[in-house]
Design a protein around this motif. Structure first.
Motif, PDB file in Angstrom:
ATOM      1  N   GLU A  54      66.069 -13.357 -63.183  1.00  0.00           N
ATOM      2  CA  GLU A  54      66.133 -14.469 -62.233  1.00  0.00           C
ATOM      3  C   GLU A  54      64.716 -14.745 -61.778  1.00  0.00           C
ATOM      4  N   GLY A  55      64.105 -15.796 -62.347  1.00  0.00           N
ATOM      5  CA  GLY A  55      62.715 -16.047 -62.055  1.00  0.00           C
ATOM      6  C   GLY A  55      61.869 -14.910 -62.602  1.00  0.00           C
ATOM      7  N   ASP A  56      61.046 -14.338 -61.753  1.00  0.00           N
ATOM      8  CA  ASP A  56      60.185 -13.238 -62.159  1.00  0.00           C
ATOM      9  C   ASP A  56      60.782 -11.889 -61.792  1.00  0.00           C
ATOM     10  N   ALA A  57      61.999 -11.882 -61.288  1.00  0.00           N
ATOM     11  CA  ALA A  57      62.633 -10.637 -60.864  1.00  0.00           C
ATOM     12  C   ALA A  57      63.185  -9.878 -62.059  1.00  0.00           C
ATOM     13  N   VAL A  58      63.165  -8.560 -61.949  1.00  0.00           N
ATOM     14  CA  VAL A  58      63.777  -7.702 -62.956  1.00  0.00           C
ATOM     15  C   VAL A  58      65.116  -7.243 -62.398  1.00  0.00           C
ATOM     16  N   ILE A  59      66.194  -7.690 -63.005  1.00  0.00           N
ATOM     17  CA  ILE A  59      67.538  -7.420 -62.491  1.00  0.00           C
ATOM     18  C   ILE A  59      68.112  -6.180 -63.161  1.00  0.00           C
ATOM     19  N   PRO A  60      68.549  -5.191 -62.398  1.00  0.00           N
ATOM     20  CA  PRO A  60      69.076  -3.957 -63.002  1.00  0.00           C
ATOM     21  C   PRO A  60      70.470  -4.142 -63.588  1.00  0.00           C
ATOM     22  N   THR A  61      70.842  -3.212 -64.439  1.00  0.00           N
ATOM     23  CA  THR A  61      72.183  -3.171 -65.010  1.00  0.00           C
ATOM     24  C   THR A  61      72.873  -1.887 -64.575  1.00  0.00           C
ATOM     25  N   GLN A 207      63.363  -0.555 -57.029  1.00  0.00           N
ATOM     26  CA  GLN A 207      63.045  -1.864 -57.588  1.00  0.00           C
ATOM     27  C   GLN A 207      61.922  -1.709 -58.601  1.00  0.00           C
ATOM     28  N   LEU A 208      62.044  -2.363 -59.748  1.00  0.00           N
ATOM     29  CA  LEU A 208      60.970  -2.416 -60.741  1.00  0.00           C
ATOM     30  C   LEU A 208      60.502  -3.856 -60.853  1.00  0.00           C
ATOM     31  N   THR A 209      59.195  -4.073 -60.847  1.00  0.00           N
ATOM     32  CA  THR A 209      58.647  -5.420 -60.926  1.00  0.00           C
ATOM     33  C   THR A 209      57.971  -5.655 -62.279  1.00  0.00           C
ATOM     34  N   ASN A 210      57.680  -6.906 -62.555  1.00  0.00           N
ATOM     35  CA  ASN A 210      56.918  -7.240 -63.757  1.00  0.00           C
ATOM     36  C   ASN A 210      55.429  -6.984 -63.585  1.00  0.00           C
TER      37      ASN A 210
END
Length: 399
Positions: A54-61, A207-210
């Motif tokens: 979502e945008g620059d967000a890293v979405i977890p699974t 949270q993990l970022t790009n």
């Protein structure tokens, strides 16, 4: 054709165009709804939820990760960013199980120690990758006094307590869920657990970022005044978790002050600070871990007040180019080279871990050790009207 007939045809044409336009809009909306519903979170036959950005967000699974002895299910969450860094966390012990990152040549390896199954984490009870609480590190005499009341807590290391007692937060199943681009894990520690006062509600957020930042946020509230010192016990090996050669790392700790300890690894006196200058504890410049691994069993470095972000350390591997920068709002950093790790400890992917060279490097941001009964150290007591917060960031890079 008469004017009346022309007007009639135009009117019918406008109606048809209007209907077709409305139908087209509805069709587009339906397509978009279906697209986002299926692309944001999809499921396979194993129950795994797949990732979306979502945008620059890293979405977890999220996916299942077995169960513990009482039958409760364990969840595993996975982040993967745009730079081929993957982080996995499980709800048992809010434990970081895997950190995969590339080296300077693009080769991807797992740089965090861990195990293959939830059952192994439960049985081994090694703290590897796990949450620490209510107290990180040692608590002198397994006792403390708050507002004139003395509390005796569980002593799981001689006469002292370490990492919260016999069953600290590392051995608890957290209530875990995805919230946007974060995973939040909550544990409610009941009043009297391991002897501590008050019902303590703790939320560990990942949270993990790009930008290659693994962000750990902590938040806690209590119903009674209680000491608190939360952290995480991740073990790093930048050569790969099963490579050994722990001494090949270069470590920098950006502090000129540390906490001298006694033979029980407790702060001396009422909590003393000393300069690292001229001592084996001086890591202000990049230092080969092999030179100090046998002398620094465990050491806590001081960084002043809590609440402000500080760049406290860098761990690097000069051969493959991987490095980790550590930032925290906490006043202390515990440095540990696996000196007390059990020998021949079987880990994930056929690894065999052990003390010193066969283990990993731990960089544990925290409040100063045994702070609740060290008059010279900052206050570590959380009261009912207060909210405990802290943030730690592990930033991964290659050079």
């Amino acid at each position: 054709m008469s004017d009346a007939e022309v007007n009639s045809v135009c009117s019918r044409s406008r109606i048809i165009v209007g209907v077709l336009t409305a139908v087209g809009v509805v069709a587009i909306v339906v397509v978009l709804v279906v697209y986002f519903a299926t692309s944001n979170n999809t499921h396979d036959s194993s129950g795994k939820t797949s990732a979306w950005k979502e945008g620059d967000a890293v979405i977890p699974t999220e996916e299942p990760f077995g169960e513990i002895k009482d039958g409760r299910k364990v969840k595993r969450f996975t982040f993967t960013n745009n730079n081929n860094i993957t982080v996995r966390i499980i709800s048992y012990g809010a434990t970081i199980t895997d950190i995969l990152m590339p080296d300077k040549n693009g080769a991807i390896l797992d740089i965090s120690l861990g195990f293959n199954t939830a059952a192994e984490y439960e049985d081994r009870h090694t703290y590897i990758g796990a949450a620490l609480g209510r107290i990180t590190e040692r608590l002198k005499g397994a006792s403390f006094t708050i507002d004139g009341v003395e509390y005796n807590v569980s002593a799981n290391e001689g006469q002292n307590q370490v990492h919260g007692g016999f069953y600290g937060f590392d051995s608890k199943l957290f209530d875990a869920k995805i919230k946007g681009n974060k995973v939040e894990m909550t544990y409610v520690s009941p009043n009297g657990e391991e002897g501590f006062p008050g019902e303590l509600t703790s939320v560990f957020s990942f949270q993990l970022t790009n930008e290659n930042e693994l962000i750990l946020d902590y938040r806690a509230t209590t119903t009674k005044a209680t000491p608190i010192n939360l952290s995480n016990h991740v073990y790093f090996n930048l050569e790969g978790h099963k490579a050994g050669k722990n001494g090949d790392h270069l470590l920098s700790v950006f502090s000129d002050t540390y906490v001298p300890i006694d033979e029980a690894f407790l702060p001396k006196g009422n909590g003393e600070l000393a300069t690292v200058n001229g001592t084996i504890f001086d890591l202000q410049n990049p230092t080969l871990v092999r030179k100090v691994i046998n002398d620094i069993i465990v050491s806590c470095y001081s960084f002043g007040d809590r609440g402000t972000r500080k760049h406290v350390a860098r761990l690097e591997n000069p051969t493959n180019g991987r490095y980790i920068d550590v930032f925290t709002t906490e006043p202390g950093l515990d440095v540990y080279f696996s000196s007390h790790m059990k020998p021949k400890l079987y880990g994930k992917d056929g690894a065999m871990y052990g003390p010193f060279e066969d283990g990993g490097v731990c960089l544990i941001p925290m409040q100063l050790p045994s702070g609740v009964n060290m008059p010279n150290f900052p206050d570590t007591i959380l009261r009912p009207e207060e909210i405990y917060t802290q943030r730690t960031i592990y930033k991964f890079g290659v050079k």
